[in-house]
Motif scaffolding. Structure first.
Motif, PDB file in Angstrom:
ATOM      1  N   HIS A   1      21.421  80.089  -3.017  1.00  0.00           N
ATOM      2  CA  HIS A   1      20.747  80.602  -1.484  1.00  0.00           C
ATOM      3  C   HIS A   1      20.828  79.553  -0.368  1.00  0.00           C
ATOM      4  O   HIS A   1      20.050  79.602   0.585  1.00  0.00           O
ATOM      5  N   MET A   2      21.627  78.394  -0.668  1.00  0.00           N
ATOM      6  CA  MET A   2      21.407  77.300   0.281  1.00  0.00           C
ATOM      7  C   MET A   2      22.258  78.152   1.557  1.00  0.00           C
ATOM      8  O   MET A   2      21.874  77.871   2.494  1.00  0.00           O
ATOM      9  N   LEU A   3      23.869  78.662   1.542  1.00  0.00           N
ATOM     10  CA  LEU A   3      24.234  79.571   1.951  1.00  0.00           C
ATOM     11  C   LEU A   3      23.280  81.077   2.218  1.00  0.00           C
ATOM     12  O   LEU A   3      23.685  80.553   3.575  1.00  0.00           O
ATOM     13  N   ARG A   4      22.887  81.624   1.566  1.00  0.00           N
ATOM     14  CA  ARG A   4      22.373  82.007   1.943  1.00  0.00           C
ATOM     15  C   ARG A   4      21.172  82.001   3.267  1.00  0.00           C
ATOM     16  O   ARG A   4      21.068  82.833   3.897  1.00  0.00           O
ATOM     17  N   ALA A   5      20.330  81.332   2.652  1.00  0.00           N
ATOM     18  CA  ALA A   5      19.542  80.524   4.330  1.00  0.00           C
ATOM     19  C   ALA A   5      19.727  79.954   5.301  1.00  0.00           C
ATOM     20  O   ALA A   5      19.633  80.343   6.180  1.00  0.00           O
ATOM     21  N   ILE A   6      21.524  79.747   5.275  1.00  0.00           N
ATOM     22  CA  ILE A   6      21.671  79.599   6.787  1.00  0.00           C
ATOM     23  C   ILE A   6      22.666  80.671   7.334  1.00  0.00           C
ATOM     24  O   ILE A   6      22.520  80.499   8.128  1.00  0.00           O
ATOM     25  N   GLU A   7      23.127  81.409   6.767  1.00  0.00           N
ATOM     26  CA  GLU A   7      22.888  82.576   7.003  1.00  0.00           C
ATOM     27  C   GLU A   7      22.042  84.036   7.665  1.00  0.00           C
ATOM     28  O   GLU A   7      22.664  83.781   8.918  1.00  0.00           O
ATOM     29  N   GLN A   8      21.077  83.257   7.029  1.00  0.00           N
ATOM     30  CA  GLN A   8      19.939  83.949   8.121  1.00  0.00           C
ATOM     31  C   GLN A   8      19.188  82.943   9.436  1.00  0.00           C
ATOM     32  O   GLN A   8      19.224  83.337  10.575  1.00  0.00           O
TER      33      GLN A   8
ATOM     34  N   VAL B   1      28.627  78.285  15.028  1.00  0.00           N
ATOM     35  CA  VAL B   1      27.622  78.625  15.323  1.00  0.00           C
ATOM     36  C   VAL B   1      27.096  78.315  13.361  1.00  0.00           C
ATOM     37  O   VAL B   1      25.992  77.429  13.866  1.00  0.00           O
ATOM     38  N   ALA B   2      28.106  78.770  12.948  1.00  0.00           N
ATOM     39  CA  ALA B   2      27.726  78.831  11.373  1.00  0.00           C
ATOM     40  C   ALA B   2      27.645  77.064  10.860  1.00  0.00           C
ATOM     41  O   ALA B   2      27.223  76.156  10.478  1.00  0.00           O
ATOM     42  N   TRP B   3      28.881  76.414  11.867  1.00  0.00           N
ATOM     43  CA  TRP B   3      29.188  74.928  11.494  1.00  0.00           C
ATOM     44  C   TRP B   3      27.689  74.449  11.791  1.00  0.00           C
ATOM     45  O   TRP B   3      27.808  72.754  11.212  1.00  0.00           O
ATOM     46  N   GLU B   4      27.383  74.023  13.003  1.00  0.00           N
ATOM     47  CA  GLU B   4      26.214  73.453  13.964  1.00  0.00           C
ATOM     48  C   GLU B   4      25.232  73.536  12.676  1.00  0.00           C
ATOM     49  O   GLU B   4      24.584  72.741  12.616  1.00  0.00           O
ATOM     50  N   ALA B   5      24.896  74.466  11.994  1.00  0.00           N
ATOM     51  CA  ALA B   5      23.825  74.686  11.074  1.00  0.00           C
ATOM     52  C   ALA B   5      23.869  74.348   9.787  1.00  0.00           C
ATOM     53  O   ALA B   5      23.354  73.443   8.714  1.00  0.00           O
ATOM     54  N   VAL B   6      25.356  73.284   8.909  1.00  0.00           N
ATOM     55  CA  VAL B   6      25.958  73.622   7.865  1.00  0.00           C
ATOM     56  C   VAL B   6      26.022  71.666   8.491  1.00  0.00           C
ATOM     57  O   VAL B   6      25.315  71.145   6.891  1.00  0.00           O
ATOM     58  N   SER B   7      26.640  71.123   9.079  1.00  0.00           N
ATOM     59  CA  SER B   7      26.776  69.624   9.581  1.00  0.00           C
ATOM     60  C   SER B   7      24.880  69.319   9.852  1.00  0.00           C
ATOM     61  O   SER B   7      25.174  68.220   9.850  1.00  0.00           O
ATOM     62  N   ARG B   8      23.661  70.218  10.547  1.00  0.00           N
ATOM     63  CA  ARG B   8      22.622  69.463  10.771  1.00  0.00           C
ATOM     64  C   ARG B   8      21.786  69.354   9.132  1.00  0.00           C
ATOM     65  O   ARG B   8      21.644  70.466   9.095  1.00  0.00           O
ATOM     66  N   LEU B   9      22.014  68.491   8.334  1.00  0.00           N
ATOM     67  CA  LEU B   9      21.167  68.357   7.227  1.00  0.00           C
ATOM     68  C   LEU B   9      19.930  68.214   7.416  1.00  0.00           C
ATOM     69  O   LEU B   9      19.523  68.425   6.436  1.00  0.00           O
TER      70      LEU B   9
ATOM     71  N   PHE C   1      29.184  63.535  -8.502  1.00  0.00           N
ATOM     72  CA  PHE C   1      28.670  64.749  -7.987  1.00  0.00           C
ATOM     73  C   PHE C   1      29.652  65.011  -6.395  1.00  0.00           C
ATOM     74  O   PHE C   1      28.956  64.073  -5.639  1.00  0.00           O
ATOM     75  N   THR C   2      30.000  65.876  -6.730  1.00  0.00           N
ATOM     76  CA  THR C   2      31.184  65.201  -5.386  1.00  0.00           C
ATOM     77  C   THR C   2      31.931  67.332  -4.828  1.00  0.00           C
ATOM     78  O   THR C   2      31.636  68.291  -5.630  1.00  0.00           O
ATOM     79  N   GLY C   3      32.141  67.382  -3.947  1.00  0.00           N
ATOM     80  CA  GLY C   3      31.895  68.007  -2.910  1.00  0.00           C
ATOM     81  C   GLY C   3      32.436  68.903  -1.658  1.00  0.00           C
ATOM     82  O   GLY C   3      32.663  67.604  -0.883  1.00  0.00           O
ATOM     83  N   TYR C   4      32.041  69.509  -0.652  1.00  0.00           N
ATOM     84  CA  TYR C   4      32.921  69.859   0.622  1.00  0.00           C
ATOM     85  C   TYR C   4      31.790  70.965   0.668  1.00  0.00           C
ATOM     86  O   TYR C   4      31.875  71.783  -0.421  1.00  0.00           O
ATOM     87  N   TRP C   5      31.651  71.535   2.037  1.00  0.00           N
ATOM     88  CA  TRP C   5      30.888  72.685   2.914  1.00  0.00           C
ATOM     89  C   TRP C   5      32.149  72.591   3.734  1.00  0.00           C
ATOM     90  O   TRP C   5      32.794  71.524   4.131  1.00  0.00           O
TER      91      TRP C   5
END
Length: 156
Positions: A143-150, A24-32, A96-100
């Motif tokens: 903020h972005m992660l807390r928004a996904i959590e909510q 469920v969390a992955w679905e939210a993360v991957s839907r940019l 600017f590089t990184g990962y989720w």
């Protein structure tokens, strides 16, 4: 022999436990493309193109401490490992590089990780600007992660 010391790029990493299954969390993360609808610091994200192998290009506009940052990145999605890596291909920062990443913590919980390395691109001001930018980026990631959590735990 003169040394051309290059300082390491600033690094920001945020881990947030979420009371939702990893899928469920992955679905939210991957839907940019949904981010701007529920993240107050994201003005827009547009998916410009996507290939069958899980690579896509996305254009971002994000508020960071009152300034708008814009960039285009290439995202590589690994749905099996629940990892999305990104690399800026053009934009306001020099690099600017990184990962989720979404890690399962049992059946009903997960940890979402956002990791970012960046370079502003102003070497003479790096010592002064990098710590300020790192703090601002840290807050933005939180903020972005807390928004996904909510988004994934509302009604749970």
């Amino acid at each position: 022999m003169p040394s051309e010391e290059r300082t390491a790029m600033p690094h920001v990493e945020v881990h947030l436990p979420i009371s939702a299954p990893a899928a469920v969390a992955w679905e939210a993360v991957s839907r940019l493309e949904d981010y701007a609808t529920y993240m107050r610091n994201v003005e827009s994200v547009a998916v410009l193109g996507e290939t069958e192998d899980g690579t896509r290009t996305s254009a971002w506009s994000v508020l960071l401490k009152g300034s708008v940052l814009e960039w285009v990145e290439e995202d590589e999605l690994d749905h099996e490992r629940r990892v999305m890596t990104f690399t800026q291909v053009s934009g306001d920062l020099d690099e600017f590089t990184g990962y989720w990443r979404v890690d399962a913590e049992g059946d009903r919980a997960s940890v979402v990780v956002m990791s970012v390395d960046f370079e502003i691109g102003i070497p003479l001001l790096a010592d002064m600007l990098n710590p300020v930018a790192a703090r601002a980026l840290q807050e933005n990631c939180e903020h972005m992660l807390r928004a996904i959590e909510q988004r994934v735990t509302v009604g749970s």
